[in-house]
Design an enzyme around this catalytic site. Structure first.
Site, mmCIF file in Angstrom:
data_model
loop_
_atom_site.group_PDB
_atom_site.id
_atom_site.type_symbol
_atom_site.label_atom_id
_atom_site.label_comp_id
_atom_site.label_asym_id
_atom_site.label_seq_id
_atom_site.Cartn_x
_atom_site.Cartn_y
_atom_site.Cartn_z
ATOM 1 N N GLU A 1 41.418 47.825 41.440
ATOM 2 C CA GLU A 1 41.974 48.319 40.271
ATOM 3 C C GLU A 1 43.234 48.901 40.580
ATOM 4 O O GLU A 1 43.731 49.812 39.637
ATOM 5 C CB GLU A 1 41.081 49.304 39.438
ATOM 6 C CG GLU A 1 39.627 48.404 38.786
ATOM 7 C CD GLU A 1 40.022 47.562 37.761
ATOM 8 O OE1 GLU A 1 41.038 47.127 37.366
ATOM 9 O OE2 GLU A 1 39.001 47.123 37.322
ATOM 10 N N HIS B 1 38.091 56.390 37.140
ATOM 11 C CA HIS B 1 37.782 55.040 36.288
ATOM 12 C C HIS B 1 36.075 54.951 36.462
ATOM 13 O O HIS B 1 35.438 55.101 37.680
ATOM 14 C CB HIS B 1 38.159 53.928 37.029
ATOM 15 C CG HIS B 1 37.855 52.528 36.388
ATOM 16 N ND1 HIS B 1 37.300 52.350 35.186
ATOM 17 C CD2 HIS B 1 37.212 51.659 37.057
ATOM 18 C CE1 HIS B 1 36.668 51.147 34.910
ATOM 19 N NE2 HIS B 1 36.645 50.709 36.350
ATOM 20 N N HIS C 1 31.901 53.755 35.090
ATOM 21 C CA HIS C 1 31.250 52.623 34.322
ATOM 22 C C HIS C 1 30.102 53.330 33.721
ATOM 23 O O HIS C 1 28.939 53.064 33.883
ATOM 24 C CB HIS C 1 30.690 51.640 35.307
ATOM 25 C CG HIS C 1 31.871 50.681 35.993
ATOM 26 N ND1 HIS C 1 31.752 49.582 36.777
ATOM 27 C CD2 HIS C 1 33.284 50.708 35.859
ATOM 28 C CE1 HIS C 1 32.758 48.961 37.022
ATOM 29 N NE2 HIS C 1 33.558 49.739 36.291
ATOM 30 N N HIS D 1 34.073 46.926 29.928
ATOM 31 C CA HIS D 1 34.035 47.247 31.587
ATOM 32 C C HIS D 1 33.805 48.668 31.578
ATOM 33 O O HIS D 1 32.912 49.050 32.359
ATOM 34 C CB HIS D 1 35.357 46.886 31.713
ATOM 35 C CG HIS D 1 35.707 47.034 32.948
ATOM 36 N ND1 HIS D 1 37.106 46.582 33.741
ATOM 37 C CD2 HIS D 1 35.264 47.938 34.063
ATOM 38 C CE1 HIS D 1 37.091 47.027 34.940
ATOM 39 N NE2 HIS D 1 36.094 47.952 35.006
#
Ligand SMILES: [Zn+2]
Length: 223
Positions: A78, A97, A99, A160
């Site tokens: 990413e 980031h 999840h 995502h």
């Protein structure tokens, strides 16, 4: 001097990874973390490595074009999204980031989280918008994420996860906590008929107070 900054950034990224894993905001090797060391020097987690097995040397050092400057590992897939976000806003110096479960639930519905809780409005600045879908790691996802974040500090990524940007890794981690909590509240209130938004005038007042005073008190810069 730069050598010391790189060592410190690598240490902070590892600490943040363990904190994210402990909070269950990331699982296994998914998600990623980066930090801006200086204008053309960034530290980012490697691709496909578990957070509990990371050593400082595993954290990759790259320039603003994603070219590797130091480290033996492959940088996170990413990386384009992280670098595009840093280029979009000079205030961003740390990115997390995740999840996390509830953020992913809302991202799977491709919904925006409305500005309906004060702490969310303080740290994120308004709604948490869901970026248009694009495959993980693509240039298109980087572009869609920059468009969704637009003046705020976080966005959901369709189907995502979530991306959280702060001045420090500590702030980015705090934002990740608030994103997950807000997503959970969104799921709960949606099942009860929907929450009521804070009006735009008060969103501005709450955000301005956070940026001008409260965030500085959290950082120990104001008493
Ligand atoms: Zn991801």
């Amino acid at each position: 001097m730069l050598h010391l900054q790189i060592n410190e950034a690598r240490k902070l990224i590892i600490e943040t990874g363990l904190a994210l894993a402990e909070r269950k905001l990331i699982l296994g090797s998914w998600g990623n973390i980066s930090m801006k060391i200086e204008k053309d020097c960034f530290a980012i987690t490697p691709s496909g490595r578990s957070y509990d097995q990371l050593n400082p040397d595993d954290i990759v050092i790259v320039n603003s074009e994603g070219i590797k400057l130091a480290g033996v590992r492959t940088p996170s897939t990413e990386i384009k999204m992280h670098l595009a976000l840093y280029a979009s806003n000079p205030e961003f110096r740390a990115i997390v980031h995740t999840h996390s479960t509830y953020a992913c639930a809302v991202a799977a519905m491709r919904e925006n989280i409305p500005p309906f809780i004060e702490d969310m409005v303080q740290v994120i600045g308004g709604p948490i918008k869901c970026a248009k879908y694009a495959v993980a790691g693509s240039e298109a996802l980087a572009k869609n994420t920059v468009a969704a974040i637009n003046g705020s500090n976080a966005a959901l990524l369709a189907n995502h996860g979530a991306i959280c940007c702060g001045k420090t890794l500590r702030e980015a981690l705090n934002i990740a906590d608030i994103v997950e909590k807000s997503a959970k509240i969104f799921c709960i209130t949606s099942s009860m008929g929907g929450g009521i938004c804070i009006d735009p005038k008060n969103v501005k007042i709450i955000r301005a107070f956070y940026k001008e005073h409260y965030s500085k008190r959290q950082a120990g810069e104001e008493f």
